[in-house]
Scaffold this active site. Structure first.
Site, short mmCIF file in Angstrom:
data_model
loop_
_atom_site.label_atom_id
_atom_site.label_comp_id
_atom_site.label_asym_id
_atom_site.label_seq_id
_atom_site.Cartn_x
_atom_site.Cartn_y
_atom_site.Cartn_z
N HIS A 22 19.09 -1.93 -17.88
CA HIS A 22 20.18 -2.89 -18.03
C HIS A 22 20.65 -3.30 -16.64
O HIS A 22 20.40 -2.61 -15.65
CB HIS A 22 21.34 -2.27 -18.80
CG HIS A 22 21.11 -2.21 -20.28
ND1 HIS A 22 21.84 -1.39 -21.11
CD2 HIS A 22 20.23 -2.87 -21.10
CE1 HIS A 22 21.44 -1.55 -22.36
NE2 HIS A 22 20.46 -2.45 -22.37
N LYS A 26 20.06 -1.24 -12.93
CA LYS A 26 18.89 -1.62 -12.13
C LYS A 26 18.89 -0.94 -10.75
O LYS A 26 17.85 -0.43 -10.33
CB LYS A 26 18.77 -3.13 -11.99
CG LYS A 26 18.16 -3.79 -13.22
CD LYS A 26 17.99 -5.27 -13.03
CE LYS A 26 17.50 -6.05 -14.21
NZ LYS A 26 17.46 -5.50 -15.51
N THR A 48 10.01 -4.92 -17.85
CA THR A 48 10.55 -6.22 -18.23
C THR A 48 10.64 -7.07 -16.97
O THR A 48 10.60 -6.55 -15.85
CB THR A 48 11.92 -6.05 -18.91
OG1 THR A 48 12.73 -5.19 -18.12
CG2 THR A 48 11.77 -5.48 -20.31
N GLY A 49 10.77 -8.37 -17.13
CA GLY A 49 10.62 -9.33 -16.03
C GLY A 49 11.41 -9.08 -14.78
O GLY A 49 10.86 -8.91 -13.69
N THR A 50 12.73 -9.05 -14.88
CA THR A 50 13.57 -8.91 -13.69
C THR A 50 13.43 -7.52 -13.09
O THR A 50 13.33 -7.37 -11.86
CB THR A 50 15.05 -9.19 -14.05
OG1 THR A 50 15.13 -10.47 -14.67
CG2 THR A 50 15.93 -9.18 -12.81
N SER A 68 11.45 -11.19 -19.48
CA SER A 68 12.72 -10.51 -19.23
C SER A 68 13.27 -10.05 -20.57
O SER A 68 12.86 -10.52 -21.63
CB SER A 68 13.71 -11.44 -18.51
OG SER A 68 14.05 -12.52 -19.34
N GLY A 69 14.21 -9.11 -20.51
CA GLY A 69 14.78 -8.55 -21.74
C GLY A 69 15.28 -9.58 -22.73
O GLY A 69 14.91 -9.55 -23.91
N ASP A 74 11.44 -6.39 -23.97
CA ASP A 74 11.54 -5.06 -24.58
C ASP A 74 10.71 -5.00 -25.86
O ASP A 74 10.10 -3.97 -26.18
CB ASP A 74 13.00 -4.69 -24.86
CG ASP A 74 13.73 -5.71 -25.71
OD1 ASP A 74 13.50 -6.93 -25.55
OD2 ASP A 74 14.56 -5.29 -26.55
N ASP A 94 22.97 1.04 -19.93
CA ASP A 94 24.39 1.17 -19.64
C ASP A 94 25.10 1.36 -20.97
O ASP A 94 25.35 0.39 -21.68
CB ASP A 94 24.90 -0.07 -18.92
CG ASP A 94 26.35 0.05 -18.48
OD1 ASP A 94 27.04 0.98 -18.94
OD2 ASP A 94 26.79 -0.79 -17.69
N HIS A 101 23.16 -10.02 -23.80
CA HIS A 101 21.84 -10.56 -23.49
C HIS A 101 20.84 -9.47 -23.11
O HIS A 101 19.65 -9.74 -22.98
CB HIS A 101 21.95 -11.57 -22.34
CG HIS A 101 22.25 -10.95 -21.01
ND1 HIS A 101 23.54 -10.65 -20.64
CD2 HIS A 101 21.45 -10.55 -20.00
CE1 HIS A 101 23.51 -10.10 -19.43
NE2 HIS A 101 22.26 -10.03 -19.03
N ASP A 104 18.16 -4.14 -26.42
CA ASP A 104 18.75 -3.12 -27.27
C ASP A 104 17.76 -1.98 -27.41
O ASP A 104 16.58 -2.19 -27.63
CB ASP A 104 19.07 -3.72 -28.64
CG ASP A 104 19.65 -2.70 -29.60
OD1 ASP A 104 20.26 -1.71 -29.14
OD2 ASP A 104 19.50 -2.89 -30.80
N ARG A 110 13.24 3.70 -32.15
CA ARG A 110 12.57 3.86 -33.45
C ARG A 110 11.05 3.90 -33.28
O ARG A 110 10.39 4.80 -33.79
CB ARG A 110 12.97 2.73 -34.39
CG ARG A 110 12.41 2.86 -35.79
CD ARG A 110 12.91 1.75 -36.74
NE ARG A 110 14.36 1.61 -36.73
CZ ARG A 110 15.04 0.60 -36.16
NH1 ARG A 110 14.38 -0.40 -35.58
NH2 ARG A 110 16.36 0.54 -36.20
#
Length: 135
Positions: A22, A26, A48-50, A68-69, A74, A94, A101, A104, A110
């Protein structure tokens, strides 16, 4: 005894680990990656992207960057778990200030439980995961 889903063997024998964070965590993930750079550089990394961009630019790690998320990165990582293409995930989240945005963890948690794939959600468990994969 720590057991970790070991797929790494199907193709090139490399351990494959996903890294997600998150926004507020980061910097913690970057610090963690610097501290464990020698071990992480032995793994095939997905992010993920960033987060992946930061790992590449700030730490110099080679990373397979997904979306990105907010754009589904994700979910792409979750699909890799479902396809038995990941040995573990570090998802520094976090828990107090996650933004709408941001990814999750519920779906990843799961799918990791279904496929018996290790998922670390804080620095302590991330250290155990990385060290466990090294053994």
């Amino acid at each position: 005894m720590l057991t970790v889903n070991s797929l790494a063997n199907a193709t090139d024998g490399m351990t494959r680990v996903a890294l997600i964070a998150h926004d507020e965590t980061k910097p913690d993930l970057i610090d963690f990656a610097r501290e464990h750079e020698s071990q992480l550089s032995e793994y095939e990394l997905v992010a993920t992207g960033t987060t992946g961009k930061r790992l590449q630019e700030d730490v110099g790690l080679e990373v397979d960057r997904k979306q990105s998320g907010p754009l589904g990165g994700d979910l792409q990582i979750g699909a890799e778990v479902a396809d038995d293409r990941l040995d573990g995930i570090v998802f520094l989240r976090d828990p107090l200030r996650a933004q709408p945005h941001e990814p999750d963890i519920s779906a990843l948690l799961r799918i990791c439980d279904v496929h018996d794939t290790a998922l670390a959600t804080n620095l302590a468990s991330a250290t155990f995961l990385i060290e466990g994969l090294a053994e």
